[in-house]
Scaffold this motif. Sequence first.
Motif, PDB file in Angstrom:
ATOM      1  N   GLN A  73      36.867  42.605  -7.086  1.00 16.90           N
ATOM      2  CA  GLN A  73      37.332  41.445  -7.845  1.00 16.90           C
ATOM      3  C   GLN A  73      36.791  40.139  -7.266  1.00 16.90           C
ATOM      4  O   GLN A  73      36.481  39.210  -8.010  1.00 16.90           O
ATOM      5  CB  GLN A  73      38.863  41.427  -7.865  1.00 16.90           C
ATOM      6  N   VAL A  74      36.675  40.067  -5.944  1.00 22.15           N
ATOM      7  CA  VAL A  74      36.102  38.875  -5.312  1.00 22.15           C
ATOM      8  C   VAL A  74      34.644  38.708  -5.748  1.00 22.15           C
ATOM      9  O   VAL A  74      34.180  37.592  -6.014  1.00 22.15           O
ATOM     10  CB  VAL A  74      36.207  38.966  -3.779  1.00 22.15           C
ATOM     11  N   THR A  75      33.931  39.828  -5.853  1.00 18.93           N
ATOM     12  CA  THR A  75      32.550  39.786  -6.343  1.00 18.93           C
ATOM     13  C   THR A  75      32.490  39.229  -7.763  1.00 18.93           C
ATOM     14  O   THR A  75      31.637  38.394  -8.086  1.00 18.93           O
ATOM     15  CB  THR A  75      31.937  41.195  -6.314  1.00 18.93           C
ATOM     16  N   ILE A  76      33.396  39.695  -8.607  1.00 17.59           N
ATOM     17  CA  ILE A  76      33.455  39.208  -9.991  1.00 17.59           C
ATOM     18  C   ILE A  76      33.700  37.704 -10.019  1.00 17.59           C
ATOM     19  O   ILE A  76      33.010  36.955 -10.730  1.00 17.59           O
ATOM     20  CB  ILE A  76      34.568  39.949 -10.764  1.00 17.59           C
ATOM     21  N   LEU A  77      34.677  37.250  -9.240  1.00 19.09           N
ATOM     22  CA  LEU A  77      35.024  35.831  -9.232  1.00 19.09           C
ATOM     23  C   LEU A  77      33.860  34.980  -8.741  1.00 19.09           C
ATOM     24  O   LEU A  77      33.601  33.893  -9.268  1.00 19.09           O
ATOM     25  CB  LEU A  77      36.259  35.599  -8.352  1.00 19.09           C
ATOM     26  N   ARG A  78      33.149  35.472  -7.727  1.00 18.23           N
ATOM     27  CA  ARG A  78      32.028  34.699  -7.186  1.00 18.23           C
ATOM     28  C   ARG A  78      30.895  34.572  -8.194  1.00 18.23           C
ATOM     29  O   ARG A  78      30.415  33.471  -8.483  1.00 18.23           O
ATOM     30  CB  ARG A  78      31.501  35.355  -5.911  1.00 18.23           C
ATOM     31  N   ILE A  79      30.456  35.711  -8.731  1.00 15.27           N
ATOM     32  CA  ILE A  79      29.247  35.712  -9.549  1.00 15.27           C
ATOM     33  C   ILE A  79      29.486  35.100 -10.920  1.00 15.27           C
ATOM     34  O   ILE A  79      28.691  34.274 -11.397  1.00 15.27           O
ATOM     35  CB  ILE A  79      28.701  37.146  -9.676  1.00 15.27           C
TER      36      ILE A  79
ATOM     37  N   ALA B 182      15.764  41.406 -13.234  1.00 18.10           N
ATOM     38  CA  ALA B 182      17.040  42.108 -13.383  1.00 18.10           C
ATOM     39  C   ALA B 182      17.304  43.007 -12.176  1.00 18.10           C
ATOM     40  O   ALA B 182      18.443  43.087 -11.686  1.00 18.10           O
ATOM     41  CB  ALA B 182      17.035  42.936 -14.670  1.00 18.10           C
ATOM     42  N   MET B 183      16.283  43.688 -11.679  1.00 18.08           N
ATOM     43  CA  MET B 183      16.451  44.537 -10.498  1.00 18.08           C
ATOM     44  C   MET B 183      16.849  43.704  -9.287  1.00 18.08           C
ATOM     45  O   MET B 183      17.707  44.106  -8.493  1.00 18.08           O
ATOM     46  CB  MET B 183      15.156  45.300 -10.212  1.00 18.08           C
ATOM     47  N   GLN B 184      16.218  42.544  -9.124  1.00 13.87           N
ATOM     48  CA  GLN B 184      16.577  41.676  -8.009  1.00 13.87           C
ATOM     49  C   GLN B 184      18.025  41.218  -8.121  1.00 13.87           C
ATOM     50  O   GLN B 184      18.759  41.147  -7.140  1.00 13.87           O
ATOM     51  CB  GLN B 184      15.656  40.455  -7.963  1.00 13.87           C
ATOM     52  N   SER B 185      18.458  40.935  -9.339  1.00 13.66           N
ATOM     53  CA  SER B 185      19.822  40.470  -9.561  1.00 13.66           C
ATOM     54  C   SER B 185      20.836  41.565  -9.270  1.00 13.66           C
ATOM     55  O   SER B 185      21.810  41.355  -8.534  1.00 13.66           O
ATOM     56  CB  SER B 185      19.978  39.976 -11.006  1.00 13.66           C
ATOM     57  N   ILE B 186      20.617  42.740  -9.836  1.00 14.58           N
ATOM     58  CA  ILE B 186      21.597  43.824  -9.714  1.00 14.58           C
ATOM     59  C   ILE B 186      21.694  44.320  -8.280  1.00 14.58           C
ATOM     60  O   ILE B 186      22.789  44.533  -7.746  1.00 14.58           O
ATOM     61  CB  ILE B 186      21.229  44.974 -10.673  1.00 14.58           C
TER      62      ILE B 186
ATOM     63  N   ILE C  96      22.152  37.165 -14.791  1.00 11.56           N
ATOM     64  CA  ILE C  96      21.993  38.560 -15.213  1.00 11.56           C
ATOM     65  C   ILE C  96      23.131  39.411 -14.674  1.00 11.56           C
ATOM     66  O   ILE C  96      23.718  40.234 -15.390  1.00 11.56           O
ATOM     67  CB  ILE C  96      20.630  39.113 -14.762  1.00 11.56           C
ATOM     68  N   SER C  97      23.490  39.223 -13.399  1.00  8.73           N
ATOM     69  CA  SER C  97      24.611  39.972 -12.824  1.00  8.73           C
ATOM     70  C   SER C  97      25.913  39.623 -13.530  1.00  8.73           C
ATOM     71  O   SER C  97      26.743  40.494 -13.797  1.00  8.73           O
ATOM     72  CB  SER C  97      24.735  39.671 -11.329  1.00  8.73           C
TER      73      SER C  97
ATOM     74  N   CYS D 175      26.283  38.593 -16.629  1.00  9.05           N
ATOM     75  CA  CYS D 175      26.286  39.220 -17.958  1.00  9.05           C
ATOM     76  C   CYS D 175      26.684  40.687 -17.870  1.00  9.05           C
ATOM     77  O   CYS D 175      27.416  41.198 -18.735  1.00  9.05           O
ATOM     78  CB  CYS D 175      24.906  39.087 -18.606  1.00  9.05           C
ATOM     79  N   GLY D 176      26.216  41.378 -16.832  1.00  8.16           N
ATOM     80  CA  GLY D 176      26.617  42.762 -16.637  1.00  8.16           C
ATOM     81  C   GLY D 176      28.107  42.891 -16.359  1.00  8.16           C
ATOM     82  O   GLY D 176      28.788  43.786 -16.887  1.00  8.16           O
ATOM     83  N   LEU D 177      28.638  41.982 -15.549  1.00  8.97           N
ATOM     84  CA  LEU D 177      30.067  42.021 -15.222  1.00  8.97           C
ATOM     85  C   LEU D 177      30.935  41.700 -16.426  1.00  8.97           C
ATOM     86  O   LEU D 177      32.074  42.199 -16.530  1.00  8.97           O
ATOM     87  CB  LEU D 177      30.359  41.034 -14.092  1.00  8.97           C
ATOM     88  N   LEU D 178      30.439  40.877 -17.338  1.00  5.03           N
ATOM     89  CA  LEU D 178      31.214  40.526 -18.535  1.00  5.03           C
ATOM     90  C   LEU D 178      31.385  41.710 -19.478  1.00  5.03           C
ATOM     91  O   LEU D 178      32.210  41.657 -20.399  1.00  5.03           O
ATOM     92  CB  LEU D 178      30.539  39.366 -19.272  1.00  5.03           C
ATOM     93  N   LEU D 179      30.639  42.779 -19.266  1.00  3.47           N
ATOM     94  CA  LEU D 179      30.791  43.984 -20.077  1.00  3.47           C
ATOM     95  C   LEU D 179      31.937  44.863 -19.587  1.00  3.47           C
ATOM     96  O   LEU D 179      32.308  45.830 -20.267  1.00  3.47           O
ATOM     97  CB  LEU D 179      29.487  44.793 -20.074  1.00  3.47           C
TER      98      LEU D 179
END
Length: 317
Positions: free
Chosen positions: A48-54, A84-88, A200-201, A203-207
Motif C-alpha cells: 500500500q505504501v508503494t501504491i501511495l508513493r507512485i 515500460a520495462m524500466q518502470s515496472i 506507467i507504473s 497506470c498499472g496500479l490503477l487497474l
Amino acid sequence: MANIDSTAAIHSHQSWIGIVQIITAATCWGTLGIFSTYLNQMGFSGWQVTILRIVTAAVIVLAMLPTLWPQLMKLSARQWFGLAMQSIVGVLGMSVCYFFAVSYVGAGPAVALLYTAPVFSLLFSKFLLSESITRKSIALAFMAVFGVGLTMLGEQAEVNWGILLGLASGMCYSLYGVLGKRAMHDAHPAPLVFFTSVVISACGLLLLPETYQTYTQLLTLPLSTWGYVLGLSLLGTVVPFGLYMKALEKLPASRASVFTIFEPLTAIALAMILLHQALSWIQYLGVTLILLAALLNAVVNGTTTRVPRWLKRRQTV
C-alpha cells in the motif's frame, strides 16, 4: 587570460551549486524509509505504501505532460516497451521490495541493502550493455557482499524476508539505472524517462482494486497521514529527481553519483533519531562496508569509464 579565469570561476561556482543540489536530493531520498515507517504504523502495508508513493507522484508529475507530449507522440512501440520495462522493474519493483524490507528490518538496514545495487549493476551492465568488468569492480562487489553478511549478524537482523527483499530492491534499483542507460541510448531526455517511469507504473496500479481501497482507507485517517503521503511522493520522489536532473547539467554523472552516499547516511541517522532504531556494532560495520563499496565504485567507475560496444556500433552507423 582574464576571460579564462572568469570562465573557470563560473564553472567552479556552477559545480558547487550542482554538488549542493545532489546532496539535497540524496537527503530527500533518505526520508523515504521514515515516511514509509510512519505509514506502516498507520496500518498500511508495504504494498500500500508503494501504491501511495507512485500514484500520488504520478498525479504531481502530470504537470509535465504538456511539455513532454510532442516527444511522447514520437515514441515507437519498441521504445514504449523499453520504458515500460524500466518502470515496472526499476520503479514499481524497487519500491515494493524496499518498503517491505523497511517493515521487516527497519529503515537503516533496508537502505544499506538497497545500496548493494552496484554489485548487481556489474552483472547487468555486462550482459545488457556489454560493459567490461574490472578486477577493482569485482573486489568492491565482494566488499559489499561481505557487508551484507555482517548486517545479517545483528541481534535483530536475521536471514529472513526482510534481508532478501532488501537485496531484491538493490537488484531492481540497479536495473533502473541499466535500463535507463538503454533508454538514453534512444536519445530520451531525463525528464521523459522520469515521467514515463512513474506514470506507467501508476497506470498499472490503477487497474488494481487495492489501489482504490488504499485511498479509501487514507480518507478515513487523520489529515496528518496525508502529510506523510505527500512527503513520500513529493519530498521523497519528485523533488529529489528534479534536483538531480538540474545537478547533472553542472556535473558529470560519475561525479554526481559519489554524493548520493548522503541518502543512506540520512536514512540511518533519521532512523536512529526519529524511530529509535539502533543497530549493533557489527551491523554498523556491515553498513559501513556497503556504503564504502558504493562510494569507491562511483569513484573507480568515474575514472575508468569505457564506451560500451553497443554505443560504439551506434557511433559508426
